[in-house]
Scaffold this motif. Structure first.
Motif, mmCIF file in Angstrom:
data_model
loop_
_atom_site.group_PDB
_atom_site.id
_atom_site.type_symbol
_atom_site.label_atom_id
_atom_site.label_comp_id
_atom_site.label_asym_id
_atom_site.label_seq_id
_atom_site.Cartn_x
_atom_site.Cartn_y
_atom_site.Cartn_z
ATOM 1 N N ILE A 1 0.847 -1.188 0.000
ATOM 2 C CA ILE A 1 0.000 0.000 0.000
ATOM 3 C C ILE A 1 0.886 1.243 0.000
ATOM 4 O O ILE A 1 1.738 1.418 0.872
ATOM 5 C CB ILE A 1 -0.914 0.036 1.236
ATOM 6 C CG1 ILE A 1 -1.784 -1.221 1.299
ATOM 7 C CG2 ILE A 1 -1.782 1.286 1.234
ATOM 8 C CD1 ILE A 1 -2.497 -1.396 2.630
ATOM 9 N N GLN A 2 0.678 2.079 -0.983
ATOM 10 C CA GLN A 2 1.424 3.335 -1.048
ATOM 11 C C GLN A 2 0.848 4.336 -0.048
ATOM 12 O O GLN A 2 -0.363 4.570 -0.007
ATOM 13 C CB GLN A 2 1.351 3.920 -2.466
ATOM 14 C CG GLN A 2 2.191 5.177 -2.647
ATOM 15 C CD GLN A 2 1.902 5.855 -3.977
ATOM 16 O OE1 GLN A 2 0.892 6.513 -4.141
ATOM 17 N NE2 GLN A 2 2.804 5.656 -4.940
ATOM 18 N N LYS A 3 1.718 4.902 0.797
ATOM 19 C CA LYS A 3 1.355 5.944 1.766
ATOM 20 C C LYS A 3 0.231 5.525 2.711
ATOM 21 O O LYS A 3 -0.526 6.355 3.201
ATOM 22 C CB LYS A 3 1.015 7.242 1.047
ATOM 23 C CG LYS A 3 2.159 7.808 0.224
ATOM 24 C CD LYS A 3 1.849 9.160 -0.361
ATOM 25 C CE LYS A 3 1.946 10.251 0.682
ATOM 26 N NZ LYS A 3 3.337 10.499 1.124
ATOM 27 N N GLY A 4 0.141 4.231 2.982
ATOM 28 C CA GLY A 4 -0.891 3.766 3.896
ATOM 29 C C GLY A 4 -0.745 4.331 5.292
ATOM 30 O O GLY A 4 -1.732 4.700 5.937
ATOM 31 N N ALA A 5 0.490 4.413 5.794
ATOM 32 C CA ALA A 5 0.721 4.956 7.130
ATOM 33 C C ALA A 5 0.363 6.431 7.202
ATOM 34 O O ALA A 5 -0.059 6.929 8.250
ATOM 35 C CB ALA A 5 2.180 4.750 7.535
ATOM 36 N N ASP A 6 0.513 7.140 6.079
ATOM 37 C CA ASP A 6 0.163 8.564 6.055
ATOM 38 C C ASP A 6 -1.341 8.766 5.976
ATOM 39 O O ASP A 6 -1.887 9.689 6.591
ATOM 40 C CB ASP A 6 0.832 9.243 4.848
ATOM 41 C CG ASP A 6 2.344 9.139 4.896
ATOM 42 O OD1 ASP A 6 2.929 9.411 5.956
ATOM 43 O OD2 ASP A 6 2.944 8.781 3.871
ATOM 44 N N HIS A 7 -2.006 7.925 5.210
ATOM 45 C CA HIS A 7 -3.442 8.097 4.996
ATOM 46 C C HIS A 7 -4.280 7.636 6.185
ATOM 47 O O HIS A 7 -5.390 8.128 6.379
ATOM 48 C CB HIS A 7 -3.891 7.314 3.758
ATOM 49 C CG HIS A 7 -3.431 7.904 2.461
ATOM 50 N ND1 HIS A 7 -3.347 9.259 2.242
ATOM 51 C CD2 HIS A 7 -3.026 7.315 1.293
ATOM 52 C CE1 HIS A 7 -2.911 9.482 1.014
ATOM 53 N NE2 HIS A 7 -2.712 8.320 0.422
ATOM 54 N N VAL B 1 5.784 2.908 1.276
ATOM 55 C CA VAL B 1 5.020 1.686 1.027
ATOM 56 C C VAL B 1 4.907 0.880 2.316
ATOM 57 O O VAL B 1 5.903 0.677 3.019
ATOM 58 C CB VAL B 1 5.672 0.830 -0.076
ATOM 59 C CG1 VAL B 1 5.079 -0.572 -0.092
ATOM 60 C CG2 VAL B 1 5.462 1.476 -1.442
ATOM 61 N N SER B 2 3.697 0.428 2.614
ATOM 62 C CA SER B 2 3.433 -0.407 3.778
ATOM 63 C C SER B 2 2.938 -1.772 3.327
ATOM 64 O O SER B 2 2.531 -1.955 2.169
ATOM 65 C CB SER B 2 2.373 0.252 4.673
ATOM 66 O OG SER B 2 2.798 1.522 5.128
ATOM 67 N N VAL B 3 2.959 -2.735 4.243
ATOM 68 C CA VAL B 3 2.432 -4.072 3.982
ATOM 69 C C VAL B 3 1.182 -4.249 4.841
ATOM 70 O O VAL B 3 1.202 -3.986 6.043
ATOM 71 C CB VAL B 3 3.458 -5.167 4.323
ATOM 72 C CG1 VAL B 3 2.856 -6.553 4.090
ATOM 73 C CG2 VAL B 3 4.724 -4.982 3.482
#
Length: 567
Positions: free
Chosen positions: A153-159, A389-391
């Motif tokens: 997931i792109q920018k998952g931690a930011d979103h 990027v997150s997993v």
């Protein structure tokens, strides 16, 4: 204080997906220079993210007093190694990312040949789900609520509302830290040997919710002051380095008929003076010292003086183009003598200028006196947060997903994500890589071509020297000039993009920020234009700022800085 506010707000903004593998969030442009190009004196120092020797006909900048940035220490080979391809049978991983709508009319991220090359090398097929940048944050939160998440997931931690640690707590993302050494040995080698990078990646709770990009060499800044060299030549003066020299040059520019000897934008900020008068936030023994309400008075007095003399345009309050860039018509006409701009944009100004012989050169920070110590320079950093990027916690292949990402941090991966595919995006000529016409002559610009055909959104190791190869001599000189103007960076605040805040701190910060920021900006404009008497009203201004939560905001930032320094 204002800069800290702006940088904190930038944490919540969506960064445009153009050019390169990573850039400082503090900037809208691609990073400007690496440590090699900024190496000016071997001992020059710098500031943070938010990142060259003087022109040949000028004297070299004085050496600074301490190293600009520490190179990662040499280390033995990683305890773990990976062999590619990673799988014997074709395997698919899913990847969610944002993509600007206007680019969808040209191509989708999966069209980039880079992904075909990655599949050939790793054995992993990446199925990309691209959503519009106009609603990517909402789309991700809906997927998180429904459990419909991709592997990567792109920018998952930011979103995610509450940030990366909250996403891990809620079983949306996994903590990558326990998996990195074994599954991303090339990434781990860099992370574990560079203290600043480690502090950037690991949260206050000791977790890693996302992978980030890196720079091959330290990145300093891509923003700084520029001055009209052709005008200096006409009046027989050199680039100013002290306040007296600055005012002499501004007077000469005014005599030449310039409407804006010094460009100040509608927020009423001027870093040249703020830093010279130590009216910004800086660190002393780990404690924030704010000069905004003390030394800030001297800055306002000086800006008001410049306004009265005509060094600043009477209409500067209308210069609000993103509050970051000077009005283009003022620059093109030659009426802007000194202004702030990023390295890349300068070439556009020079090529579009309407006066013969127009020439811009970088200008370093001024000092109040020649012997003044300036210790808030630029810190060279390796961390780049343009793409993260997150997993997901629902992934069936978390280890494999990290192994796939690790390839981007190998030597072959660096070439792939910076140059693309040989024969398509670059060719080898006399032993040197050169972009093909597909990249260099793309009608929408080289940076956009790199995003479309080379790396549409994965964190990687960015080689800034590739971009610098297209620079003019003035552009190449910019970062070293800005870096060398300081004695050290030992009092520099950590880049706010790398600080983390608790939910309570974030909520309280924003509760106080909006009204205080509005009031500060309103009063700056009144002080500069003379609508408010600085001598008579400064104490009242300070009292009002404190009553609106100035000190509490400082305390919140101090808590975040302390946690960062103690990691």
């Amino acid at each position: 204080m204002k800069k800290s506010f702006a940088l904190l707000l930038a944490l919540a903004m969506i960064i445009a997906l153009f050019a390169g593998c990573g850039s400082s969030a503090a900037s809208n442009a691609e990073p400007a220079a690496s440590a090699e190009s900024a190496a000016a004196p071997a001992e020059s120092v710098a500031e943070e993210p938010e990142e060259e020797a003087a022109p040949a006909d000028e004297a070299e900048p004085a050496e600074a007093s301490e190293p600009a940035a520490e190179e990662p220490e040499e280390e033995a080979e990683p305890a773990y190694t990976l062999e590619y391809p990673l799988v014997d049978e074709p395997t698919t991983l899913t990847y969610w990312q944002a993509w600007p709508p206007f680019l969808s009319e040209i191509s989708d991220p999966s069209d980039a040949a880079t992904f075909d090359a990655l599949e050939e090398m790793t054995g992993i097929h990446l199925e990309i789900i691209a959503v519009s940048t106009e609603n990517d944050a909402n789309d991700f939160m809906l997927r998180a609520a429904s459990g419909d998440l991709t592997d990567l997931i792109q920018k998952g931690a930011d979103h995610y509302t509450g940030g990366g640690d909250k996403a891990i707590e809620d079983d949306i993302l996994i903590d990558l830290l326990p998996l990195l050494e074994e599954n991303m040995p090339d990434y781990w080698k860099i992370m574990s040997t560079d203290e600043t990078f480690y502090k950037t990646v690991v949260t206050d709770q000791g977790q890693v919710p996302a992978l980030i990009g890196m720079y091959k060499d330290p990145y300093y800044t891509d923003q700084g002051m520029w001055i009209r060299q052709d005008a200096l030549d006409q009046v027989g003066k050199s680039v100013p380095t002290t306040l007296d020299e600055l005012e002499d040059v501004l007077a000469s520019f005014q005599d030449m008929g310039m409407s804006d000897p010094l460009v100040v934008l509608s927020e009423g900020n001027c870093d040249l003076l703020t830093r010279a008068y130590e009216a910004d936030d800086h660190l002393v023994d780990g404690k924030i010292v704010s000069g905004a309400l003390t030394n800030g008075k001297d800055v306002m007095l000086k800006l008001h003086e410049y306004y009265e003399k005509g060094f600043i345009n009477v209409d500067f309050v209308s210069y609000n183009w993103s509050n970051t860039k000077p009005p283009q018509d003022i620059v093109y006409s030659g009426d802007a003598g000194i202004f702030n701009e990023d390295v890349i944009s300068v070439s556009t100004y020079v090529s579009n200028a309407t006066i013969p012989g127009y020439d811009l050169q970088p200008m370093g920070q001024i000092r109040l006196t020649p012997d003044q110590e300036l210790n808030t320079g630029y810190i060279g950093v390796y961390a780049a947060d343009k793409y993260t990027v997150s997993v997901s916690a629902t992934s069936d292949y978390p280890e494999l997903a990290l192994q796939y990402m690790n390839y981007l941090y190998t030597e072959d991966g660096i070439t792939l994500t910076n140059w693309g595919i040989e024969g398509l995006t670059y060719e080898v000529v006399n032993g040197e890589n050169q972009f093909t016409d597909l990249i260099t002559n793309f009608e929408m610009g080289m940076q956009l071509a790199q995003s479309l055909y080379i790396n549409p959104g994965l964190p990687c190791i960015t080689d800034l020297s590739i971009q610098e190869s297209t620079y003019t001599d003035a552009q190449k000189a910019a970062v070293p000039t800005w870096v060398a103007a300081f004695d050290s960076s030992e009092e520099t605040m950590p880049n706010t993009n790398w600080l983390t805040y608790t939910d309570e701190e974030t909520q309280r910060y924003y509760e106080l920020y909006t009204d205080l920021n509005t009031y500060e900006e309103e009063m700056r404009l009144k002080f500069i234009t003379g609508q408010a008497d600085i001598e008579a009203e400064w104490d009242s201004y300070v009292s009002t700022c404190k009553s609106m939560g100035f000190d509490e905001l400082q305390e919140i930032t101090q808590a975040a800085v302390t946690r960062y320094l103690e990691k």
